[in-house]
Motif scaffolding. Structure first.
Motif, PDB file in Angstrom:
ATOM      1  N   THR A 153       0.798  -1.230   0.000  1.00  0.00           N
ATOM      2  CA  THR A 153       0.000   0.000   0.000  1.00  0.00           C
ATOM      3  C   THR A 153       0.826   1.273   0.000  1.00  0.00           C
ATOM      4  N   ALA A 154       2.161   1.194   0.041  1.00  0.00           N
ATOM      5  CA  ALA A 154       2.972   2.421   0.155  1.00  0.00           C
ATOM      6  C   ALA A 154       4.238   2.391  -0.689  1.00  0.00           C
ATOM      7  N   GLY A 155       4.275   1.586  -1.741  1.00  0.00           N
ATOM      8  CA  GLY A 155       5.446   1.572  -2.601  1.00  0.00           C
ATOM      9  C   GLY A 155       6.616   0.814  -1.978  1.00  0.00           C
ATOM     10  N   ILE A 156       7.825   1.111  -2.476  1.00  0.00           N
ATOM     11  CA  ILE A 156       9.037   0.438  -2.003  1.00  0.00           C
ATOM     12  C   ILE A 156       9.761   1.339  -1.012  1.00  0.00           C
ATOM     13  N   VAL A 157      10.051   0.822   0.160  1.00  0.00           N
ATOM     14  CA  VAL A 157      10.695   1.585   1.223  1.00  0.00           C
ATOM     15  C   VAL A 157      12.124   1.080   1.403  1.00  0.00           C
ATOM     16  N   THR A 158      13.107   1.995   1.327  1.00  0.00           N
ATOM     17  CA  THR A 158      14.502   1.583   1.502  1.00  0.00           C
ATOM     18  C   THR A 158      15.246   2.440   2.509  1.00  0.00           C
ATOM     19  N   ASN A 159      14.636   3.511   2.992  1.00  0.00           N
ATOM     20  CA  ASN A 159      15.300   4.435   3.903  1.00  0.00           C
ATOM     21  C   ASN A 159      14.658   4.337   5.275  1.00  0.00           C
ATOM     22  N   ALA A 160      15.472   4.362   6.323  1.00  0.00           N
ATOM     23  CA  ALA A 160      14.952   4.176   7.682  1.00  0.00           C
ATOM     24  C   ALA A 160      13.938   5.250   8.055  1.00  0.00           C
ATOM     25  N   LYS A 175      -6.209   3.560  12.197  1.00  0.00           N
ATOM     26  CA  LYS A 175      -6.955   4.143  13.318  1.00  0.00           C
ATOM     27  C   LYS A 175      -8.203   4.863  12.822  1.00  0.00           C
ATOM     28  N   ARG A 176      -8.077   5.617  11.728  1.00  0.00           N
ATOM     29  CA  ARG A 176      -9.237   6.324  11.173  1.00  0.00           C
ATOM     30  C   ARG A 176     -10.318   5.329  10.741  1.00  0.00           C
ATOM     31  N   ALA A 177      -9.876   4.252  10.090  1.00  0.00           N
ATOM     32  CA  ALA A 177     -10.838   3.258   9.632  1.00  0.00           C
ATOM     33  C   ALA A 177     -11.562   2.607  10.803  1.00  0.00           C
ATOM     34  N   ALA A 178     -10.805   2.313  11.860  1.00  0.00           N
ATOM     35  CA  ALA A 178     -11.421   1.702  13.039  1.00  0.00           C
ATOM     36  C   ALA A 178     -12.425   2.649  13.679  1.00  0.00           C
ATOM     37  N   SER A 179     -12.084   3.951  13.743  1.00  0.00           N
ATOM     38  CA  SER A 179     -12.987   4.940  14.337  1.00  0.00           C
ATOM     39  C   SER A 179     -14.264   5.086  13.516  1.00  0.00           C
ATOM     40  N   ALA A 180     -14.156   4.877  12.198  1.00  0.00           N
ATOM     41  CA  ALA A 180     -15.317   5.000  11.315  1.00  0.00           C
ATOM     42  C   ALA A 180     -16.108   3.706  11.229  1.00  0.00           C
ATOM     43  N   GLY A 181     -15.667   2.679  11.941  1.00  0.00           N
ATOM     44  CA  GLY A 181     -16.367   1.403  11.933  1.00  0.00           C
ATOM     45  C   GLY A 181     -16.151   0.592  10.671  1.00  0.00           C
ATOM     46  N   LEU A 182     -15.084   0.890   9.926  1.00  0.00           N
ATOM     47  CA  LEU A 182     -14.805   0.169   8.688  1.00  0.00           C
ATOM     48  C   LEU A 182     -14.043  -1.120   8.971  1.00  0.00           C
ATOM     49  N   ALA A 183     -14.107  -2.030   8.033  1.00  0.00           N
ATOM     50  CA  ALA A 183     -13.389  -3.295   8.183  1.00  0.00           C
ATOM     51  C   ALA A 183     -11.886  -3.050   8.136  1.00  0.00           C
ATOM     52  N   THR A 184     -11.134  -3.880   8.838  1.00  0.00           N
ATOM     53  CA  THR A 184      -9.680  -3.747   8.853  1.00  0.00           C
ATOM     54  C   THR A 184      -9.103  -4.059   7.483  1.00  0.00           C
ATOM     55  N   ASP A 185      -8.225  -3.192   7.025  1.00  0.00           N
ATOM     56  CA  ASP A 185      -7.520  -3.395   5.759  1.00  0.00           C
ATOM     57  C   ASP A 185      -6.366  -4.363   6.018  1.00  0.00           C
ATOM     58  N   GLU A 186      -6.536  -5.603   5.598  1.00  0.00           N
ATOM     59  CA  GLU A 186      -5.539  -6.632   5.892  1.00  0.00           C
ATOM     60  C   GLU A 186      -4.203  -6.347   5.218  1.00  0.00           C
ATOM     61  N   GLN A 187      -4.230  -5.741   4.018  1.00  0.00           N
ATOM     62  CA  GLN A 187      -2.976  -5.432   3.346  1.00  0.00           C
ATOM     63  C   GLN A 187      -2.188  -4.366   4.111  1.00  0.00           C
ATOM     64  N   SER A 188      -2.898  -3.339   4.592  1.00  0.00           N
ATOM     65  CA  SER A 188      -2.226  -2.309   5.386  1.00  0.00           C
ATOM     66  C   SER A 188      -1.678  -2.897   6.679  1.00  0.00           C
ATOM     67  N   ASP A 191       1.440  -4.755   5.863  1.00  0.00           N
ATOM     68  CA  ASP A 191       2.532  -3.807   5.616  1.00  0.00           C
ATOM     69  C   ASP A 191       3.080  -3.265   6.926  1.00  0.00           C
ATOM     70  N   LEU A 192       2.196  -2.949   7.852  1.00  0.00           N
ATOM     71  CA  LEU A 192       2.614  -2.405   9.138  1.00  0.00           C
ATOM     72  C   LEU A 192       3.509  -3.405   9.880  1.00  0.00           C
ATOM     73  N   ALA A 193       3.098  -4.654   9.882  1.00  0.00           N
ATOM     74  CA  ALA A 193       3.875  -5.685  10.568  1.00  0.00           C
ATOM     75  C   ALA A 193       5.244  -5.871   9.908  1.00  0.00           C
ATOM     76  N   GLN A 194       5.284  -5.893   8.581  1.00  0.00           N
ATOM     77  CA  GLN A 194       6.558  -6.093   7.878  1.00  0.00           C
ATOM     78  C   GLN A 194       7.499  -4.910   8.076  1.00  0.00           C
ATOM     79  N   LEU A 195       6.947  -3.706   8.036  1.00  0.00           N
ATOM     80  CA  LEU A 195       7.783  -2.519   8.195  1.00  0.00           C
ATOM     81  C   LEU A 195       8.391  -2.445   9.592  1.00  0.00           C
ATOM     82  N   THR A 196       7.593  -2.691  10.611  1.00  0.00           N
ATOM     83  CA  THR A 196       8.123  -2.619  11.974  1.00  0.00           C
ATOM     84  C   THR A 196       9.165  -3.717  12.209  1.00  0.00           C
ATOM     85  N   MET A 197       8.944  -4.885  11.621  1.00  0.00           N
ATOM     86  CA  MET A 197       9.923  -5.972  11.764  1.00  0.00           C
ATOM     87  C   MET A 197      11.218  -5.612  11.067  1.00  0.00           C
TER      88      MET A 197
END
Length: 273
Positions: A153-160, A175-188, A191-197
């Motif tokens: 969802t955010a292109g290629i990341v190579t810089n810290a 967070k915005r999606a959760a506040s609006a009652g929307l379904a969780t975006d599994e791809q996002s 991505d969040l899990a991979q980036l933090t790892m």
């Protein structure tokens, strides 16, 4: 983790096969052939980029600067680094209580200044550590680049720094999606899990600590009016893979520095041999 040397050697294998198909031995066993072959490949890469309107000259300039940083030939370290440069300390800061053999802390420069005595000073942000490090430029050395990570969802990341800001943007979007009652975006979420790892492995921290550290920034952006937060440009980031990042003059948006929490102590650095 990928073997960078083998990846480069494989690229030179292909280049030599096309350029000098009948030359034996090859560059792997003959250093006198490897050096001119590498020089030729670099030159041809630059020409290829020019013909296709790709700007890589800043990348080559930064690559040369990194060589100077590592060699220690530049007598004035104020010229050795740029904002956003990925670095680590040559020796562990005394305040960290570092022990020999500990993995290095890595971070990126968020501010440059000159001390009253004329010494270049750098502010270094280490992902997951609340308090930035304030060290002399002469105490730093270039760190290995963050390995490139293609996200969904955010292109290629190579810089810290881009990795950290992309984590914040994705977290705010979730967070915005959760506040609006929307379904969780599994791809996002993936991505969040991979980036933090990836960022934690590079910096020497832990994924959960990085997320706690960025929580206030995520909430602040999530509460702002919805707007586009584009991630790093994929083509630009891919072109810089495994090279020092180009000059980045965007001011830091770091929150005010605070002391690390007792349950979140800084990790020590490994002294340079």
């Amino acid at each position: 983790m990928p073997d960078h040397d083998e990846a480069v050697a494989a690229a030179l294998d292909a280049y030599q096969q096309h350029l000098l198909p009948h030359v034996v031995p090859d560059h792997r066993s003959e250093p006198t052939l490897a050096e001119p072959l590498i020089a030729s490949l670099v030159e041809q890469l630059a020409r290829y980029a020019d013909r296709h309107d790709h700007d890589v000259h800043d990348t080559f300039t930064e690559l040369h600067q990194q060589h100077l940083d590592r060699s220690g030939h530049d007598p004035d370290p104020i010229y050795s680094y740029r904002l956003g440069a990925q670095v680590q300390c040559r020796q562990p800061p005394a305040a960290t209580g570092a022990e020999p053999g500990s993995p290095p802390w890595r971070g990126f420069i968020t501010a440059l200044a000159t001390s009253p005595y004329g010494e270049a000073q750098c502010t270094v942000r280490v992902p997951g550590v609340s308090e930035s490090l304030h060290v002399a430029a002469s105490e730093l050395e270039p760190a290995d680049s963050l390995l490139p990570l293609p996200t969904r969802t955010a292109g290629i990341v190579t810089n810290a720094r881009d990795a950290e800001s992309t984590i914040v943007d994705i977290g705010a979007r979730l967070k915005r999606a959760a506040s609006a009652g929307l379904a969780t975006d599994e791809q996002s979420l993936a991505d969040l899990a991979q980036l933090t790892m990836r960022l934690s492995r590079w910096s020497g921290g832990q994924p959960d600590v990085i997320m706690r550290h960025l929580y206030n920034r995520i909430m602040r952006i999530a509460q702002e009016p919805a707007k586009q937060h584009p991630g790093p440009d994929p083509a630009a980031r891919l072109s810089a893979t495994e090279f020092p990042q180009g000059p980045n003059l965007v001011p830091s948006d770091d929150p005010p520095t605070t002391r690390p929490k007792p349950d979140d102590p800084p990790r020590p650095r490994r002294p340079r041999p």
